[in-house]
Design an enzyme around this catalytic site. Sequence first.
Site, mmCIF file in Angstrom:
data_model
loop_
_atom_site.group_PDB
_atom_site.id
_atom_site.type_symbol
_atom_site.label_atom_id
_atom_site.label_comp_id
_atom_site.label_asym_id
_atom_site.label_seq_id
_atom_site.Cartn_x
_atom_site.Cartn_y
_atom_site.Cartn_z
ATOM 1 N N LYS A 111 2.455 -8.003 -10.010
ATOM 2 C CA LYS A 111 3.305 -6.923 -10.502
ATOM 3 C C LYS A 111 4.729 -7.157 -9.998
ATOM 4 C CE LYS A 111 3.405 -1.839 -10.476
ATOM 5 N NZ LYS A 111 2.744 -0.630 -9.903
ATOM 6 N N HIS A 113 7.288 -4.924 -10.245
ATOM 7 C CA HIS A 113 8.021 -3.688 -9.980
ATOM 8 C C HIS A 113 7.177 -2.808 -9.056
ATOM 9 C CE1 HIS A 113 5.377 -2.903 -13.414
ATOM 10 N NE2 HIS A 113 5.352 -1.640 -13.022
#
Length: 227
Positions: A111, A113
């Site tokens: 991921k 963010h």
Amino acid sequence: MSTSAATTDRDALAREFVQFAIDAGVLRFGEFKTKAGRLSPYFFNAGLFDDGAKLARLSQFYARAILASGVEFDVIFGPAYKGIPLGAGVAIELARLGLAKPFAYNRKEAKDHGEGGMLVGAPLRGRVLIVDDVISAGTAVRESIALIEAAGATPHAVVIALDRQEMATENGADVSWSAVQYVRDRLGLQVVSIANLAQLLQHLGQSDIFLPYFEAVSTYRGRYGVE
């Protein structure tokens, strides 16, 4: 508890689990093609533990097998994807039984963010117990080992539902060891299973209803089985 009594308890747990898997439609008999290209007379699909009641009972079997094994660990890790609900369920059930342990899992893709990274949940520290459904080739375990070691923790043990006790393949050819034996002997991890093929056969052999399945699975084990 004596060694013989402990073995008897594990065999009873295994037989109870096999019957549960049959009743749930997770353990099926017929003709199924394996990843190795073999025609297997049985198929175990943990993805069919697909409602809350089945998952709760499955988690109970995992927890009982873990406690019976005496394996020591600090963190539970559920590898994506099947290991995520399994690991969460096992963590809940162990906590209910008085053994509260932190739980973590991974994403297939990092991921970029928010908190970022591939790992979610508790930090991986100390001895890590990997929770999965089966070990087919050891590939998923090696991927988990890499993630755990990269986080600075120690891959310590793996717990699975069913040990097929079946020859692995290497470069398309049968070899004399199973995937579980590879993980245990070559990767150095303890392996705990709720049930294995020998115990499955023992259960099938105790009922006339399962006799045709017993004979087919026995023949298959005679050709591809390992101890």
